[in-house]
Structures are given as structure tokens and as C-alpha cells.
Design a protein around this motif. Structure first.
Motif, PDB file in Angstrom:
ATOM      1  N   VAL A   1     -49.816  21.175 -21.666  1.00  0.00           N
ATOM      2  CA  VAL A   1     -48.839  20.180 -21.220  1.00  0.00           C
ATOM      3  C   VAL A   1     -48.409  20.445 -19.778  1.00  0.00           C
ATOM      4  O   VAL A   1     -48.184  21.586 -19.392  1.00  0.00           O
ATOM      5  CB  VAL A   1     -47.601  20.219 -22.148  1.00  0.00           C
ATOM      6  N   GLY A   2     -48.259  19.380 -18.982  1.00  0.00           N
ATOM      7  CA  GLY A   2     -47.655  19.521 -17.663  1.00  0.00           C
ATOM      8  C   GLY A   2     -48.467  18.952 -16.516  1.00  0.00           C
ATOM      9  O   GLY A   2     -47.932  18.646 -15.475  1.00  0.00           O
ATOM     10  N   ASP A   3     -49.757  18.790 -16.716  1.00  0.00           N
ATOM     11  CA  ASP A   3     -50.562  18.190 -15.650  1.00  0.00           C
ATOM     12  C   ASP A   3     -51.014  16.806 -16.110  1.00  0.00           C
ATOM     13  O   ASP A   3     -50.581  16.303 -17.136  1.00  0.00           O
ATOM     14  CB  ASP A   3     -51.755  19.107 -15.302  1.00  0.00           C
ATOM     15  N   ASP A   4     -51.901  16.183 -15.355  1.00  0.00           N
ATOM     16  CA  ASP A   4     -52.342  14.833 -15.715  1.00  0.00           C
ATOM     17  C   ASP A   4     -53.288  14.824 -16.904  1.00  0.00           C
ATOM     18  O   ASP A   4     -53.364  13.835 -17.629  1.00  0.00           O
ATOM     19  CB  ASP A   4     -52.976  14.149 -14.501  1.00  0.00           C
TER      20      ASP A   4
ATOM     21  N   ILE B   1     -39.502  16.686 -22.872  1.00  0.00           N
ATOM     22  CA  ILE B   1     -40.875  17.197 -23.039  1.00  0.00           C
ATOM     23  C   ILE B   1     -40.896  18.708 -22.833  1.00  0.00           C
ATOM     24  O   ILE B   1     -41.437  19.453 -23.646  1.00  0.00           O
ATOM     25  CB  ILE B   1     -41.836  16.504 -22.040  1.00  0.00           C
TER      26      ILE B   1
ATOM     27  N   GLY C   1     -50.850  17.940 -24.864  1.00  0.00           N
ATOM     28  CA  GLY C   1     -50.436  16.831 -24.017  1.00  0.00           C
ATOM     29  C   GLY C   1     -49.909  15.691 -24.854  1.00  0.00           C
ATOM     30  O   GLY C   1     -49.792  15.800 -26.071  1.00  0.00           O
ATOM     31  N   GLY C   2     -49.574  14.595 -24.179  1.00  0.00           N
ATOM     32  CA  GLY C   2     -49.058  13.449 -24.921  1.00  0.00           C
ATOM     33  C   GLY C   2     -48.407  12.444 -24.016  1.00  0.00           C
ATOM     34  O   GLY C   2     -48.683  12.391 -22.816  1.00  0.00           O
ATOM     35  N   ASP C   3     -47.544  11.646 -24.595  1.00  0.00           N
ATOM     36  CA  ASP C   3     -46.813  10.654 -23.833  1.00  0.00           C
ATOM     37  C   ASP C   3     -45.492  10.430 -24.551  1.00  0.00           C
ATOM     38  O   ASP C   3     -45.430  10.499 -25.777  1.00  0.00           O
ATOM     39  CB  ASP C   3     -47.631   9.354 -23.751  1.00  0.00           C
ATOM     40  N   THR C   4     -44.422  10.203 -23.810  1.00  0.00           N
ATOM     41  CA  THR C   4     -43.113  10.014 -24.409  1.00  0.00           C
ATOM     42  C   THR C   4     -42.477   8.774 -23.805  1.00  0.00           C
ATOM     43  O   THR C   4     -42.440   8.637 -22.586  1.00  0.00           O
ATOM     44  CB  THR C   4     -42.215  11.247 -24.152  1.00  0.00           C
TER      45      THR C   4
ATOM     46  N   LEU D   1     -50.517  22.102 -29.078  1.00  0.00           N
ATOM     47  CA  LEU D   1     -50.223  20.783 -28.514  1.00  0.00           C
ATOM     48  C   LEU D   1     -50.558  20.847 -27.023  1.00  0.00           C
ATOM     49  O   LEU D   1     -49.996  21.659 -26.295  1.00  0.00           O
ATOM     50  CB  LEU D   1     -48.733  20.464 -28.719  1.00  0.00           C
TER      51      LEU D   1
ATOM     52  N   PHE E   1     -38.457  14.076 -19.027  1.00  0.00           N
ATOM     53  CA  PHE E   1     -39.198  15.292 -18.691  1.00  0.00           C
ATOM     54  C   PHE E   1     -38.526  16.547 -19.222  1.00  0.00           C
ATOM     55  O   PHE E   1     -39.201  17.507 -19.604  1.00  0.00           O
ATOM     56  CB  PHE E   1     -39.456  15.357 -17.184  1.00  0.00           C
TER      57      PHE E   1
ATOM     58  N   PHE F   1     -41.639  20.204 -26.299  1.00  0.00           N
ATOM     59  CA  PHE F   1     -43.082  20.068 -26.530  1.00  0.00           C
ATOM     60  C   PHE F   1     -43.966  20.928 -25.636  1.00  0.00           C
ATOM     61  O   PHE F   1     -45.161  20.997 -25.842  1.00  0.00           O
ATOM     62  CB  PHE F   1     -43.480  18.590 -26.431  1.00  0.00           C
TER      63      PHE F   1
ATOM     64  N   LEU G   1     -49.706  14.296 -28.627  1.00  0.00           N
ATOM     65  CA  LEU G   1     -48.644  13.560 -29.323  1.00  0.00           C
ATOM     66  C   LEU G   1     -48.113  12.436 -28.444  1.00  0.00           C
ATOM     67  O   LEU G   1     -47.554  12.692 -27.376  1.00  0.00           O
ATOM     68  CB  LEU G   1     -47.489  14.514 -29.665  1.00  0.00           C
TER      69      LEU G   1
HETATM   70  P1  ADP Z   1     -48.485  10.824 -16.716  1.00  0.00           P
HETATM   71  O1  ADP Z   1     -47.441   9.905 -16.195  1.00  0.00           O
HETATM   72  O2  ADP Z   1     -49.341  11.480 -15.711  1.00  0.00           O
HETATM   73  O3  ADP Z   1     -49.271  10.216 -17.875  1.00  0.00           O
HETATM   74  P2  ADP Z   1     -46.409  11.916 -18.224  1.00  0.00           P
HETATM   75  O4  ADP Z   1     -45.279  11.852 -17.302  1.00  0.00           O
HETATM   76  O5  ADP Z   1     -46.573  10.878 -19.262  1.00  0.00           O
HETATM   77  O6  ADP Z   1     -47.711  12.061 -17.365  1.00  0.00           O
HETATM   78  O7  ADP Z   1     -46.386  13.333 -18.982  1.00  0.00           O
HETATM   79  C1  ADP Z   1     -46.185  14.534 -18.283  1.00  0.00           C
HETATM   80  C2  ADP Z   1     -46.857  15.661 -19.007  1.00  0.00           C
HETATM   81  O8  ADP Z   1     -46.220  15.845 -20.253  1.00  0.00           O
HETATM   82  C3  ADP Z   1     -48.328  15.403 -19.314  1.00  0.00           C
HETATM   83  O9  ADP Z   1     -49.002  16.647 -19.192  1.00  0.00           O
HETATM   84  C4  ADP Z   1     -48.315  14.930 -20.727  1.00  0.00           C
HETATM   85  O10 ADP Z   1     -49.528  15.258 -21.377  1.00  0.00           O
HETATM   86  C5  ADP Z   1     -47.153  15.710 -21.296  1.00  0.00           C
HETATM   87  N1  ADP Z   1     -46.452  15.021 -22.394  1.00  0.00           N
HETATM   88  C6  ADP Z   1     -45.757  13.866 -22.358  1.00  0.00           C
HETATM   89  N2  ADP Z   1     -45.216  13.579 -23.560  1.00  0.00           N
HETATM   90  C7  ADP Z   1     -45.590  14.553 -24.391  1.00  0.00           C
HETATM   91  C8  ADP Z   1     -45.380  14.839 -25.760  1.00  0.00           C
HETATM   92  N3  ADP Z   1     -44.654  14.032 -26.550  1.00  0.00           N
HETATM   93  N4  ADP Z   1     -45.950  15.952 -26.276  1.00  0.00           N
HETATM   94  C9  ADP Z   1     -46.686  16.763 -25.496  1.00  0.00           C
HETATM   95  N5  ADP Z   1     -46.927  16.566 -24.210  1.00  0.00           N
HETATM   96  C10 ADP Z   1     -46.386  15.491 -23.652  1.00  0.00           C
END
Ligand code: ADP
Ligand code: MG
Length: 322
Positions: free
Chosen positions: A26-29, A11, A119-122, A117, A8, A15, A87
Motif C-alpha cells: 500500500v502507498g504507491d500507484d 488508509i 492495495g485498494g481504493d477508498t 493486503l 488517506f 489498511f 480492497l
Molecule cells: P490512486 O489515486 O493513485 O489510485 P489512492 O489515493 O486511491 O491512489 O490510494 C493510495 C494508496 O492507498 C494506493 O497505494 C492504494 O492501493 C492504497 N489504498 C487505497 N484504499 C485502500 C484500501 N481500502 N485498502 C488498502 N489499500 C488502499
């Protein structure tokens, strides 16, 4: 460099940026985006996998650029205006030097196109970047692969083949001086998505595609979807002086089946010739007429003497055949 940066923090640090256009980033669901009335949402996803789409030698900044550029190129091919992207990132470790460079390249191109940008997942895992871009296009005006008609002129933007030359150098099959190498490497690592041109071609082009897998293969998609054929003149394919200096067989291969060009290939009625030139001028991108659409199915490439060029040895890139 910190070894302990968590998911976190990473991110947030690299990002999360304030959004201007999106209602929520970025930051919510979920992210929240508002569409302008009368527009359709254009969505495209492209994934870059280490060892398959890029080499370990690519500087992180350029990788960030390319990951977004190849996605914007898809929006360009539809004539859509980019709005936002997500991303999904898989990283072997939280290497801050790497992530900082990646983010820099990514945001530089995002800012150049005024997109954000949202949102996304890491996750930890093999290096892999997957971007989804969203854009908007007036309802019914998107450029499609299926619109080519007999008699249309066939056009391409920019120059073809340099990216493939760079790959040949990296594979150790070709050598060139440093200045030439920098040019072809830039073509491979930092393609410029033709977003302005795509939008300028709305209402002018009858069909379009972006060139990612080589001219023959990508033109094949237009021909198949449109139920037509094409004749292409080899001598008209635009290319750099570096490519012109290569042996003819390699030159042909790079031009016809190179891949990674990220130029636009499109068709337009012959009566719109000047409108296409104007679209190129307005968007600052050279456009070249390279042939025409035929009623007879199949692709025929002819050389300067009008002789058919054999195409059997030139295969379009296919992840499961190559
Ligand atoms: P969730 O578990 O609800 O899917 P995450 O913990 O994966 O949420 O992500 C937290 C927040 O960070 C979300 O708003 C998500 O879109 C954002 N996020 C995660 N990885 C990235 C990234 N690589 N780039 C931009 N936003 C990201
Ligand atoms: Mg998640």
C-alpha cells in the motif's frame, strides 16, 4: 471517535501494514508482486453489498472476515495458494469503530493464511466491499469446472445448509434456541475457506467449484462446463444436528439450494477415492462422497428409497431473478 478522519489517514491507520512477501504494498500507484517460476497467477474478485450479501446486523469484524473468506474460497476451488489481496471500499462515513472492526476481521483471516493486503481504493458511498485475491498455482494444475468425467465420484467438504438456516431466522421465518442460532450464524457470517483442501486436491480432483449459490446451482456449473450429468444421494449430504432437527422440506431446501456454504464441491475418478480421503485428512476438513457423474446430462437427486426428488421448487440464487 473522530468525525474528521480523512481518506488517506484512514488508509494509513487501518489498511497500511508492512509487507513481507510483496515487493511493494500500500502507498504507491501500484503494488508489485513477484511470482515464483513455473507458477500461474490465479485472480478472483468478489463484491459484498450491504442489504444484498450481508445484513446490517453483522458485526464489522465478521464482515471483514467474510469479505476475504468468500474470495479465498474461490482460490481454494482452483487449488491455488493465496498470496495477496486488494480492497476496494465504499463507506457512508469514516466511522472508526466500524473500520477498526472490519480491519481486525480482515487481517486476522489474512494472517491465518499468510497473505497481505497490497492495495485498494477508498471512497465515500453506500457500504460496499470489493476484494480481489491473487494466488499462485503450478502451471496447468489449477482445478477447473470443466474436468468432470463420467463415472467420477462427486464429493463435498464440511457441512451444508446452516448458513441458509441462519438467514431464515433473520428473516423471521424460523426460531431456534440461542446455542443453535450461534452455530448457524457463525456458519453464515464466518465461513472457513477450504484453501488447504483445495491445494491438497491438485492432481486428485478432476473438477471443483466452491459452493456460494447452493448445491444445485453450483453443481449445474460443473455439469454444464464438463458436458456431463450427475446423480446425488440426498441422504449422504453432510449436515449439522441443528439442520437435521428441521422439517424435511426446509432441510432439503437448505441442503440443495441454501447458498453461502463456501464448501468445496468436487469430482474425482473413483480410483482416487482413498486419495481424496487422504486430502481431507491432511487438510483437517471432512469430505463426503455424495454421488457420481453420469454420461446422461442433467441432475438427478434421489432420496433414501432411490426415488427422484423433485427439484423444480429449488432455484439457485440469481441476483437478477431472485
Ligand atoms: P490512486 O489515486 O493513485 O489510485 P489512492 O489515493 O486511491 O491512489 O490510494 C493510495 C494508496 O492507498 C494506493 O497505494 C492504494 O492501493 C492504497 N489504498 C487505497 N484504499 C485502500 C484500501 N481500502 N485498502 C488498502 N489499500 C488502499
Ligand atoms: Mg485510487
Amino acid at each position: 471517535m473522530s468525525q474528521t478522519l480523512g481518506e488517506f489517514d484512514l488508509i494509513r491507520r487501518y489498511f497500511e501494514r508492512p509487507v513481507r512477501r510483496a515487493a511493494l504494498g500500500v502507498g504507491d500507484d501500484c503494488a508489485l508482486l513477484a511470482l515464483s517460476p513455473g507458477m500461474q497467477l490465479a485472480v478472483s474478485t468478489d463484491m459484498l453489498v450491504e442489504g444484498r450479501h450481508f445484513l446490517t446486523t453483522v458485526p464489522p469484524r465478521r464482515l471483514g472476515h467474510k469479505a476475504l473468506a468468500v474470495n479465498l474460497s474461490d482460490l481454494a476451488a482452483c487449488g491455488a495458494r493465496p498470496l495477496a489481496f486488494t480492497l476496494a471500499l465504499s463507506l457512508p462515513r469514516a466511522d472508526e469503530t466500524f473500520v477498526a472492526g472490519l480491519a481486525e476481521g480482515l487481517f486476522a483471516l489474512a494472517e491465518a493464511h499468510d497473505i497481505e493486503l497490497v492495495g485498494g481504493d477508498t471512497t465515500a458511498g453506500p457500504l460496499n466491499l470489493c476484494i480481489t485475491v491473487m494466488g499462485e498455482v503450478p502451471a496447468g494444475q489449477a482445478l477447473l469446472r470443466s474436468g468432470a468425467r463420467t463415472g467420477d465420484e462427486l464429493w463435498v467438504s464440511g457441512q451444508l445448509g446452516d448458513a441458509r438456516l441462519a438467514l431464515e431466522v433473520f428473516r423471521g421465518r424460523l426460531a431456534m434456541d440461542a446455542a443453535a442460532m450461534e452455530q448457524v450464524r457463525t456458519a453464515m457470517e464466518q465461513p472457513q475457506p477450504r484453501v488447504q483442501l483445495g491445494m491438497a486436491l491438485r492432481g486428485v480432483a478432476s473438477a471443483a467449484i466452491d459452493l456460494s449459490d447452493g448445491l444445485i446451482g453450483d453443481l449445474g456449473h460443473i455439469l454444464q462446463r464438463s458436458g456431463v450429468g450427475a446423480q446425488v444421494e440426498l441422504a449422504r449430504l453432510p449436515h449439522s444436528a441443528v439442520l437435521a432437527a428441521q422439517p424435511p422440506a426446509l432441510r432439503e431446501e437448505c441442503l440443495l439450494a441454501g447458498g453461502d456454504d463456501y464448501e468445496l464441491l468436487f469430482c474425482a475418478p473413483a480410483g482416487r477415492h482413498d486419495a481424496v480421503l487422504e486430502a481431507g485428512r491432511l487438510s483437517g476438513v471432512p469430505v463426503q462422497c455424495i454421488g457420481h457423474i453420469t454420461a446422461r446430462p442433467g441432475l438427478c437427486v434421489v432420496d433414501a428409497a432411490g426415488q427422484a426428488v423433485p427439484l423444480q421448487r429449488l432455484q439457485a440464487f440469481d441476483h437478477f431473478k431472485s
